[in-house]
Design an enzyme around this catalytic site. Structure first.
Site, PDB file in Angstrom:
ATOM      1  N   ARG A 102       0.879  -1.179   0.000  1.00 39.42           N
ATOM      2  CA  ARG A 102       0.000   0.000   0.000  1.00 39.42           C
ATOM      3  C   ARG A 102       0.907   1.218   0.000  1.00 39.42           C
ATOM      4  NH1 ARG A 102      -5.331   1.261   3.548  1.00 39.42           N
ATOM      5  NH2 ARG A 102      -6.092  -0.098   1.873  1.00 39.42           N
TER       6      ARG A 102
ATOM      7  N   HIS B  64      -7.239   0.730  -6.451  1.00 39.34           N
ATOM      8  CA  HIS B  64      -7.452  -0.154  -5.294  1.00 39.34           C
ATOM      9  C   HIS B  64      -8.105  -1.447  -5.810  1.00 39.34           C
ATOM     10  CE1 HIS B  64      -7.774  -1.446  -1.297  1.00 39.34           C
ATOM     11  NE2 HIS B  64      -8.673  -0.601  -0.803  1.00 39.34           N
TER      12      HIS B  64
ATOM     13  N   GLN C 271     -10.046  -4.094  -3.632  1.00 37.54           N
ATOM     14  CA  GLN C 271     -11.350  -3.625  -3.161  1.00 37.54           C
ATOM     15  C   GLN C 271     -12.443  -3.938  -4.181  1.00 37.54           C
ATOM     16  OE1 GLN C 271     -12.020  -1.967  -0.085  1.00 37.54           O
ATOM     17  NE2 GLN C 271     -14.050  -2.600  -0.736  1.00 37.54           N
TER      18      GLN C 271
ATOM     19  N   ASP D  26     -17.226   6.928  -1.694  1.00 43.05           N
ATOM     20  CA  ASP D  26     -16.019   6.772  -0.874  1.00 43.05           C
ATOM     21  C   ASP D  26     -15.763   8.128  -0.207  1.00 43.05           C
ATOM     22  OD1 ASP D  26     -13.621   5.856   0.205  1.00 43.05           O
ATOM     23  OD2 ASP D  26     -12.525   5.882  -1.678  1.00 43.05           O
TER      24      ASP D  26
ATOM     25  N   CYS E   8     -16.309   1.253   0.447  1.00 42.73           N
ATOM     26  CA  CYS E   8     -15.139   0.436   0.773  1.00 42.73           C
ATOM     27  C   CYS E   8     -14.753   0.545   2.243  1.00 42.73           C
ATOM     28  CB  CYS E   8     -13.970   0.821  -0.130  1.00 42.73           C
ATOM     29  SG  CYS E   8     -13.354   2.492   0.122  1.00 42.73           S
TER      30      CYS E   8
ATOM     31  N   ARG F  88     -13.330  -9.039   1.341  1.00 45.17           N
ATOM     32  CA  ARG F  88     -11.906  -8.760   1.118  1.00 45.17           C
ATOM     33  C   ARG F  88     -11.083  -9.997   1.498  1.00 45.17           C
ATOM     34  NH1 ARG F  88      -9.974  -3.565   1.308  1.00 45.17           N
ATOM     35  NH2 ARG F  88      -8.046  -4.568   0.611  1.00 45.17           N
TER      36      ARG F  88
HETATM   37  N1  NVA Z   1      -9.973   6.393  -1.368  1.00 45.73           N
HETATM   38  C1  NVA Z   1      -9.599   6.010  -0.032  1.00 45.73           C
HETATM   39  C2  NVA Z   1      -9.803   4.549   0.171  1.00 45.73           C
HETATM   40  C3  NVA Z   1      -9.463   4.024   1.540  1.00 45.73           C
HETATM   41  C4  NVA Z   1      -9.616   2.549   1.665  1.00 45.73           C
HETATM   42  C5  NVA Z   1      -8.155   6.410   0.232  1.00 45.73           C
HETATM   43  O1  NVA Z   1      -7.329   6.266  -0.685  1.00 45.73           O
HETATM   44  O2  NVA Z   1      -7.852   6.883   1.312  1.00 45.73           O
HETATM   45  N1   CP Z   2     -11.231  -0.469   2.351  1.00 42.62           N
HETATM   46  C1   CP Z   2      -9.955  -0.520   2.796  1.00 42.62           C
HETATM   47  O1   CP Z   2      -9.007  -0.758   2.037  1.00 42.62           O
HETATM   48  O2   CP Z   2      -9.834  -0.310   4.132  1.00 42.62           O
HETATM   49  P1   CP Z   2      -8.478  -0.083   4.972  1.00 42.62           P
HETATM   50  O3   CP Z   2      -7.948   1.271   4.598  1.00 42.62           O
HETATM   51  O4   CP Z   2      -8.913  -0.185   6.392  1.00 42.62           O
HETATM   52  O5   CP Z   2      -7.489  -1.156   4.601  1.00 42.62           O
END
Ligand code: NVA
Ligand code: CP
Length: 304
Positions: free
Chosen positions: A105, A132, A135, A220, A260, A288
């Site tokens: 990540r 992502h 997801q 989101d 998500c 997930r």
């Molecule tokens: N769009 C959000 C998703 C978190 C799971 C982010 O990138 O923070």
């Molecule tokens: N939806 C998702 O990826 O959640 P986290 O940021 O908690 O991993």
């Protein structure tokens, strides 16, 4: 034939691989529900690298690897040399000699692309600024469980044109469904992306119109990780892009709501929608785990 080496974007999958992953997810999930031991990844090690925070992604990968008989190691920027400027290419060379599979990540997609180019083992995108993919794999399998095939259906995206939205767009192309998108002015999908997917994308100025007759409504956070400095401006710009019961009422009668997570009730979604009868967010979050177990099995064992 196995073509998938890494899972860096949703478009890395072909249609047949997607169908295979759905079938494997159903099987792996059923075994889990029966408490049936299933250890195809015995003695395999997953390294998880987090440059941003996470609850679901860490938990689902770590628990998933354990449940498949393997083990998982958590690294983050703060505690590893990645935070002190070790080149991504060097880290990839070293990390991939000590484990069987890597999940990352991070910020720019180019970081994970560079890691994968220097890795001896499969690399999975656990979220970047651009995508992502894990997801959306879970989201679409959740839709299929509740409503059947997604091909030919309409998904409404309301809010920011972020990593999750970009991934929905790639999925719409691969799986042949329509994505209706409504974002505030100034937060639109990048024009190149929109152009490339124009056969499966319709853009709406009014979020209500994007939701009309949709089979799935999703959104989101207004401010994604890494964009916190824009929070104030975004709170103002996105005020009319909250998924509320009015939006759900113009969607298809059997429409489901997804997010998500983590969610901000009263911002991108009204509490009565996310906590209401059309919401499938908890199934979505649980999936997930099952989808990523199928993905890791496929990347490491091929077709079983
Ligand atoms: N769009 C959000 C998703 C978190 C799971 C982010 O990138 O923070
Ligand atoms: N939806 C998702 O990826 O959640 P986290 O940021 O908690 O991993």
């Amino acid at each position: 034939m196995m073509t998938l080496n890494h899972f860096l974007q949703f478009s890395d999958l072909n249609r047949e691989e997607f169908d295979y992953l759905v079938a494997r997810t159903v099987d792996i999930k059923a075994r889990f529900k029966r408490y049936e031991p299933y250890y195809p990844l015995q003695d395999r090690t997953l390294v998880m690298i987090f440059e941003k925070q996470s609850t679901r992604t860490r938990l689902s990968f770590e628990a998933g690897m354990h449940q498949l008989g393997g083990s998982a190691i958590y690294l983050n920027t703060r505690d590893s040399q990645l935070g002190r400027g070790e080149p991504v290419e060097d880290a990839a060379q070293v990390i991939s000699r000590m484990c069987d599979i890597v999940m990352i990540r991070t910020y720019e997609q180019s970081i994970i692309d560079r890691f994968a180019a220097n890795s001896r083992v499969p690399v999975i995108n656990g979220l970047t600024n651009e995508y992502h993919p894990c997801q959306i794999l879970a989201d679409i399998i959740t839709f299929i469980e509740h409503r059947g095939p997604i091909q030919g259906k309409t998904v409404a995206w309301v809010g920011d044109s972020n990593n999750v939205c970009n991934t929905w767009l790639q999925a719409a192309e691969l799986l042949d469904f329509k994505l209706n998108v409504s974002t505030p002015p100034g937060y639109e999908i990048e024009s190149e992306r929109a152009q490339a997917a124009h056969q499966h994308l319709e853009v709406f100025a009014d979020p209500m119109e994007a939701c009309r007759n949709a089979h799935l409504v999703t959104t989101d956070v207004w401010t994604s990780m890494g964009f916190e400095a824009e929070n104030e401006a975004r709170l103002k710009a996105f005020a009319d892009w909250q998924v509320d019961s009015d939006m759900m009422s113009v969607a298809d009668q059997k429409a489901v709501f997804m997010h998500c997570l983590p969610a901000h009730r009263g911002e991108e979604v009204a509490a009565d929608v996310i906590d209401g009868p059309q919401s499938v967010v908890w199934d979505e979050a649980e999936n997930r785990l099952h989808t990523q177990k199928a993905l890791m099995e496929y990347l490491l064992c091929g077709r079983v």
